[in-house]
Design an enzyme around this catalytic site. Structure first.
Site, short mmCIF file in Angstrom:
data_model
loop_
_atom_site.label_atom_id
_atom_site.label_comp_id
_atom_site.label_asym_id
_atom_site.label_seq_id
_atom_site.Cartn_x
_atom_site.Cartn_y
_atom_site.Cartn_z
N SER A 254 -27.77 8.78 -19.55
CA SER A 254 -28.24 9.65 -18.50
C SER A 254 -27.80 11.08 -18.84
O SER A 254 -27.08 11.29 -19.81
CB SER A 254 -27.61 9.24 -17.17
OG SER A 254 -26.21 9.47 -17.25
N LYS A 255 -28.23 12.04 -18.00
CA LYS A 255 -27.79 13.42 -18.21
C LYS A 255 -26.27 13.49 -18.17
O LYS A 255 -25.64 14.21 -18.92
CB LYS A 255 -28.37 14.33 -17.12
CG LYS A 255 -29.82 14.69 -17.37
CD LYS A 255 -30.07 16.15 -16.98
CE LYS A 255 -31.43 16.63 -17.44
NZ LYS A 255 -32.53 16.14 -16.59
N ARG A 256 -25.68 12.72 -17.23
CA ARG A 256 -24.23 12.72 -17.09
C ARG A 256 -23.53 12.17 -18.32
O ARG A 256 -22.54 12.71 -18.79
CB ARG A 256 -23.81 11.92 -15.86
CG ARG A 256 -23.42 12.87 -14.78
CD ARG A 256 -22.67 12.36 -13.60
NE ARG A 256 -21.74 11.28 -13.72
CZ ARG A 256 -21.62 10.34 -12.79
NH1 ARG A 256 -22.41 10.36 -11.75
NH2 ARG A 256 -20.72 9.41 -12.91
#
Ligand code: GLU
Length: 489
Positions: A254-256
């Site tokens: 994910s972006k995280r």
């Protein structure tokens, strides 16, 4: 081996991810192994998603990995242009052929109408699909409306019954009932083809024999099979590569997760890996093994090894977790495998004050300690500084006072001063004798010397480092350390 023609066909919609690097790598390996051609084709028909600069990053990343293409947008080739917006008329011509054959149709439905249809279908809990409104329009009337400039798209006329079987090299035959498939758009209202048509046409025209692509294309693979069949073409071999998962193996990055990897000094983008001091050799080895293996044991592969050993049969369709620890491991292996001259050249950008001759002497004594090339300043910066600035705390060995430290340092100094030069051979025996004589530990005596000479508590091997620094500078640094210790002593 029959020479293959393979293509890497990225869309310029963002940064170059390691999954793209991997797809490009497998293409390249098969091309080089068989004496075939590796083609770069830019699939830029989705203008809304176009990100300026992404082609440049892509080409830089591929070249940095060592994946030179034989045909492509910048190098040309017999099937130019190699970017799809330059091939608009070609796709339109093939779409017209399908319309003439009764296998595609003009659709004049407005986005507004399609949205209403979609909502109604959702309410009925149906999977959204085109409702066939324009499917059976009179061809003459449709042609007139197009000639009048009415806004339209071209859709594939999916057969209502029967089924299609497509074959993936890793997963075998996949059969889908046509009733499950949609009348997909082939040409958008801006006149540009969508991927499904453009890629199939280009693969055919460019003589592509094998298609390596992400497994996100498995869901539209039956449509691709239909398009190829409608033209009567022989399909290339399709190989859908494994999905890459986040390091924990639980889901996609994910972006995280991406941000967390960066915090940790890693990245999923090829260009970042270069900037972080990874070597192309290490990155290539790492990505090669995300979904491919030679056998259960072999791990270390150079590009020539991979060209020799790569095979489609050993690709694994199961998802593979991105393992950054492995990246560090492979990078270390490849740093150590570089010839000394080459390693010296590679670390020079990180030590701009370092001359190549000295770096060649340093490379062998720091290579074991480097995970990335940008670790070099930490291990070798002190060689090139005019002076080092050790702290008194670091200079004072455990269990000793600064005054006692100064006394030991003075003894070291007089030994070093008496030597013709400092090297392992000349300096070690008398300094070892000093350890014996003082009754201190080697760690205490050499610790003072290490901190005095390098300014740090951990360094490459001490005597080898002193030899490179040279007697004069060593003497100067030890004197300075004595001064520091005496001030406090
Ligand atoms: N342009 C497609 C993508 O970037 C390429 C898929 C393919 O290789 O056919 O995903």
């Amino acid at each position: 081996m029959t020479p293959v023609r393979v293509r890497f066909a990225p869309s310029p919609t963002g940064r170059t991810h390691l999954a793209s690097g991997r797809t490009a790598l497998y293409n390249y390996l098969l091309a080089r192994q068989t004496g075939g051609q590796f083609i770069l084709r830019i699939e830029d028909t989705d203008q809304k998603r176009y990100v300026p600069g992404s082609e440049q990053e892509l080409m830089d990343s591929l070249r940095w990995l060592g994946l030179e293409w034989d045909e492509g947008p910048d190098v040309g080739g017999p099937y130019a242009p190699y970017y799809q917006t330059g091939r608009r008329e070609i796709y339109q011509q093939y779409a017209r052929q399908l319309i003439e054959q009764g296998q595609a149709f003009y659709c004049f439905c407005t986005p507004d109408r399609l949205e209403k249809v979609r909502q109604a279908q959702q309410q009925r809990k149906e999977t959204p699909h085109y409702d066939g409104f324009c499917r059976n329009l009179d061809p003459g009337e449709a042609a007139r409306r197009v000639a009048n400039g009415e806004r339209h798209v071209v859709r594939f006329k999916m057969p209502k019954d029967g089924s299609i079987t497509v074959r993936d090299r890793l997963r075998g035959d996949i059969t889908v009932e046509n009733a499950m498939l949609d009348d997909s758009v082939l040409i958008k209202s801006d006149g540009l083809a969508v991927y499904h048509l453009a890629a199939m046409v280009d693969d055919q025209l460019m003589g592509i024999t094998h298609v390596f692509r992400g497994s996100e294309w498995l869901s539209t693979f039956p449509l691709h099979g239909h398009i190829i069949r409608a033209f009567g073409w022989t399909p290339p071999e399709f190989v859908h590569l494994s999905i890459l998962l986040k390091p924990s193996g639980k889901g996609k990055m994910s972006k995280r997760d991406t941000a967390a990897a960066m915090q940790d000094g890693h990245s999923i983008y090829i260009k970042d890996l270069r900037d972080l001091g990874y070597t192309p050799e290490g990155v290539v080895n790492w990505i090669a093994l995300m979904g491919w293996s030679y056998d259960d044991a072999a791990e270390f592969f150079t590009m020539p090894d991979l060209i020799e050993k790569f095979s489609i049969e050993h690709l694994n369709p199961s998802p593979a977790a991105i393992n950054f620890t492995k990246l560090d491991y492979f990078n270390g292996l490849h740093i150590r495998a570089l010839p000394v001259d080459e390693l010296a050249r590679r670390i020079q950008p990180y030590l701009p004050e370092g001359d190549l001759a000295t770096l060649q002497k340093i490379a062998p004594i720091i290579r074991e300690r480097l995970v990335t090339l940008d670790d070099a300043p930490q291990w070798a910066g002190f060689f090139f500084r005019e002076t080092v600035t050790p702290s008194v705390a670091d200079l004072t060995p455990k269990g000793m006072t600064p005054a006692e430290g100064a006394a030991v340092a003075r003894k070291c100094l007089s030994i070093i001063e008496s030597l013709p030069n400092v090297s392992h051979e000349t300096a070690e025996p008398p300094l070892r004798a000093l350890v014996e004589e003082t009754g201190l530990s080697a760690g205490q005596v050499f610790g003072i010397l290490r901190v005095a000479v390098t300014g740090q508590t951990v360094s490459p091997p001490l005597f080898e480092s002193m030899a490179i620094i040279g007697k004069e500078k060593v003497v100067e640094r030890v004197r300075q350390a004595i001064g520091l210790l005496e001030q406090l002593g």
